[in-house]
Design an enzyme around this catalytic site. Sequence first.
Site, PDB file in Angstrom:
ATOM      1  N   SER A  51       2.307   2.569   5.366  1.00 51.36           N
ATOM      2  CA  SER A  51       1.644   2.390   4.079  1.00 51.36           C
ATOM      3  C   SER A  51       0.215   1.884   4.192  1.00 51.36           C
ATOM      4  O   SER A  51      -0.473   1.743   3.198  1.00 51.36           O
ATOM      5  CB  SER A  51       2.469   1.471   3.182  1.00 51.36           C
ATOM      6  OG  SER A  51       2.374   0.148   3.634  1.00 51.36           O
ATOM      7  N   LYS A  85       3.781  -5.979  -3.556  1.00 50.09           N
ATOM      8  CA  LYS A  85       2.389  -5.781  -3.151  1.00 50.09           C
ATOM      9  C   LYS A  85       1.439  -6.132  -4.287  1.00 50.09           C
ATOM     10  O   LYS A  85       0.406  -6.777  -4.073  1.00 50.09           O
ATOM     11  CB  LYS A  85       2.180  -4.332  -2.716  1.00 50.09           C
ATOM     12  CG  LYS A  85       2.854  -4.021  -1.381  1.00 50.09           C
ATOM     13  CD  LYS A  85       2.740  -2.549  -1.034  1.00 50.09           C
ATOM     14  CE  LYS A  85       3.338  -2.284   0.344  1.00 50.09           C
ATOM     15  NZ  LYS A  85       3.404  -0.849   0.640  1.00 50.09           N
TER      16      LYS A  85
END
Length: 760
Positions: free
Chosen positions: A659, A702
């Site tokens: 990611s 996140k």
Amino acid sequence: MTKLRLVPLDDTVVFPNMDVTLPISVGNEDLVFLVPRHEQEYANVGVVARVTNRVRLPGGMKAVAVSGLHRGIAGAASPDGEGRLRVEVEERPDVDPPRDRTETIEREYRAVVEEILELRGDDGRISAFVRSITSPGALADTAGYSPDLTFEQKVELLQTLDVVERLELATRLQRERLAELQVRKRIREDVESGTQKQQREYLLRRQMDSIRKELGEDDASVVDEYRKKIEAAGMPEAAREQAERELGRLERMGESTGEASMIRTYLDWLIAVPWSQRSEERLDPVHAREVLDADHAGLDDVKKRITEHLAVRKLRAERGFKDDRKAGVILTLIGPPGTGKTSIGESIARATGRKFVRMSLGGVRDEAEIRGHRRTYIGALPGRLVRALRDAGTMNPVIMLDEVDKVGADWRGDPSAALLEVLDPAQNHSFRDHYLDVELDLSQVLFVATANLADTIPGPLLDRMEIIRFDGYTTAEKVAIARGYLWPRQIERNGLRPEEVTIADDVLQTITNEYTREAGVRQLERELGTVLRKTATRIASNMATAPVAVDLATVRDALGRQKFFAEAAARTAVPGVATGLAVTGVGGDVLFVEVATMAGAGGLVLTGQLGDVMKESARIALTYVRSHARQLGIDERAFEGREFHVHVPAGAIPKDGPSAGVTIVTAIASLMSGRPVKRTVGMTGEVTLQGRVLPIGGVKQKVLAAHAAGLTDVVLPERNAPDLEELPQDVRDKMRFHPVASADQVLDIALEPDGVLLAA
Ligand SMILES: Nc1ncnc2c1ncn2[C@@H]1O[C@H](COP(=O)(O)OP(=O)(O)OP(=O)(O)O)[C@@H](O)[C@H]1O
Ligand SMILES: [Mg+2]
């Protein structure tokens, strides 16, 4: 040169000055030559011996007594007229060397021998004999008398003609003997003290028995005691039979044997299982919700899932549905540390009126930890499940399997296999602990598992779990938790009363943002504890009078300088650094990707403990930027003859996953175009070689981390846009989200426009 009759001595060595009787006949010979022999092989040195007597042994055999004189070297041999071997002997009586050459070793030799004799318990005769020998060669030969020397060692001694050498050899051999004797003595002493201990124990036990008898508590009454306890335990049939069998053995055996104490331990454990105890279960979802709310702020989702779970159980119970052994699932709470997983587990127990036991699985590598050791092992014990039931005191507690993601397998067996059986509703009504070795019904237990990450939970286990995610708290939520739970709790812990200290919300917020960086609230609680401890000290020492208002100055005084800063602005002020968003074991986090370039052969250097997947992301990112340079407004020639270095701090923490792809692309593009990354932007997403942005996991964690780090813009894959709904409204309101499908979109959003130069 003399020729003497050869007398072979099988596996025997005779030294000069020794008198022996040999079962042989030597005719009229006066002198003979005695040579040691082993399997037809002769030593090359022998002893010239005088025949002192001829005797007739009982039974008619002839024998001779001989006395060793001195050494001789064997030469050529030939048979005489009667077919007996005669050898040429070069006689070698000892030549005494000058005194000063032998004096020290001689003394040493005598000392060692004295010690040996002492250890052997010599009555003084042998040592007097040794003392009477004055010639050093003869002294060395006394070693040959020792029964502990091997044949080879004796032959070696015999063959050493030089007196000094021989004395040295003899000393060495005797020294070895001494060492051996000392060890033997120590072992003997150990054994003796062991048996003495046993005798002592035996006596004490006998005394104890008679005391017991005096008190009317003889063996019979111990057995009776157990019988009563077994009666009262309400065991199922099989367990009861087993218990009675063991009790019978105990009765026959009597009290004082070691075996008996093992049986008693076993019976104690069997009785300790709360066979017939149950808590009355409350399955009222409304009540449950009230309890959950009372113990925890927020966590709405989590509480909803838990109450639903209970509601379903209640309906099934009310409508008389039989226990469906396939339907049972294990509630598993997954999330970063300090987010309330363990403590909500306790709440579930409270809400349902069950007992609560925590079973920490972190670092458990041995199946026997879960299942126990078989009784044949010395010191065997039941496994943790049995112990958990004992601690709970009921057969239907909430058992929290803490840290299931940290069980590991090794050669001692796989604990997750045992867990699997425990957790499987189709099997766990007949769980068998190795130690107890009777069937236990675990189907009444409500298992709740917790973990920090789902990745490391063994697949088959994960399959049976109903996962509830804890993603961490926003600042506002943390302040609310602090206000409602942590602050009051710390006030009490520090011996204060609620009305004695006050704190404003904005001070709580400052503590949260400037002194902690975490998904949960553990650190926050510790910091509050520190602040309150100082306040309590001041009140106790009359430096302040209640009520005290804790303000910013007090906080700085107690906690020191600000510990965490919003770094993104400073870090991304130069081209080549981009802010990424990641999920680690401790929750969401921001990480900065740095790229530098220098003249070189066009390689790629990666540092910061990157995993294989992340390394590949970096290669893909470089290839993508390079192959799309023109399109991205970068001079293609700028890549020629240059080497790239990608680093992801903090360098000591291992990182992995795809990611970070968009972040690396952005950092490289930023460096090559000279355009810095906007200070407010954080990003996440996997990139393909064509520049497509693929979805990733952990969006909520996140975004929370981005928010906490002071970022306001989040770039994320288009297909992750639905995940944003899970975010708390206040965070959604404050942040701008940029769903993207391709890498060039990322760059459009993330990079400052051409030619803008920012002051740091
Ligand atoms: N929502 C909340 N409301 C009230 N208190 C909370 C909340 N979340 C966490 N806490 C408190 O924070 C502390 C830490 O929580 P807990 O020990 O349950 O964390 P955890 O998720 O089990 O962490 P770990 O993964 O490290 O075991 C507890 O004292 C708990 O009461
Ligand atoms: Mg915990």
